[in-house]
Write a protein that holds these residues in place. Structure first.
Motif, short mmCIF file in Angstrom:
data_model
loop_
_atom_site.label_atom_id
_atom_site.label_comp_id
_atom_site.label_asym_id
_atom_site.label_seq_id
_atom_site.Cartn_x
_atom_site.Cartn_y
_atom_site.Cartn_z
N LEU A 1 -15.63 -19.28 42.74
CA LEU A 1 -14.26 -18.82 42.53
C LEU A 1 -13.79 -19.11 41.11
N ALA A 2 -14.10 -20.28 40.59
CA ALA A 2 -13.69 -20.63 39.22
C ALA A 2 -14.26 -19.63 38.22
N GLY A 3 -15.50 -19.24 38.39
CA GLY A 3 -16.11 -18.25 37.50
C GLY A 3 -15.45 -16.89 37.64
N ALA A 4 -15.11 -16.52 38.86
CA ALA A 4 -14.44 -15.23 39.09
C ALA A 4 -13.06 -15.23 38.45
N LEU A 5 -12.33 -16.34 38.57
CA LEU A 5 -11.00 -16.42 37.97
C LEU A 5 -11.09 -16.35 36.45
N GLU A 6 -12.05 -17.05 35.87
CA GLU A 6 -12.23 -17.01 34.42
C GLU A 6 -12.57 -15.61 33.93
N MET A 7 -13.48 -14.95 34.64
CA MET A 7 -13.85 -13.59 34.25
C MET A 7 -12.66 -12.64 34.38
N ALA A 8 -11.91 -12.77 35.46
CA ALA A 8 -10.75 -11.91 35.66
C ALA A 8 -9.70 -12.13 34.58
N ARG A 9 -9.46 -13.40 34.19
CA ARG A 9 -8.51 -13.68 33.11
C ARG A 9 -8.96 -13.01 31.81
N THR A 10 -10.23 -13.13 31.50
CA THR A 10 -10.77 -12.53 30.27
C THR A 10 -10.63 -11.01 30.30
N LEU A 11 -11.00 -10.40 31.41
CA LEU A 11 -10.89 -8.93 31.52
C LEU A 11 -9.44 -8.47 31.46
N ALA A 12 -8.57 -9.17 32.17
CA ALA A 12 -7.15 -8.79 32.19
C ALA A 12 -6.54 -8.89 30.80
#
Length: 78
Positions: free
Chosen positions: A11-22
């Motif tokens: 989940l931490a990796g998914a949140l980090e990736m989503a923040r970067t993409l957003a």
């Protein structure tokens, strides 16, 4: 609504990736950055908010990650 499956270990990796993409898509007026969520493929009804989304006194939104500690920071540049 766009669903973009990605492979991340947790989940931490998914949140980090989503923040970067957003943040990279934030200049596009069609993108609601503060509405970004992530979920597991087999549990799409369980969503995790990426950004805090609290409204600040000046009506801007907080740009910090969801569930952050400390004070909110205005959304000048997500």
């Amino acid at each position: 609504m766009i669903h973009l499956p990605v492979a991340v270990p947790d989940l931490a990796g998914a949140l980090e990736m989503a923040r970067t993409l957003a943040r990279s898509l934030a200049p596009m007026p069609q993108v609601d950055v503060v509405g970004t969520t992530v979920s597991a493929e087999d549990a799409q009804d369980v969503r995790h908010w990426v950004f805090c989304d609290r409204i600040m006194p000046d009506r801007r939104r907080c740009a910090r990650p969801a569930d952050h500690t400390g004070v909110c920071v205005p959304n000048d540049d997500p």
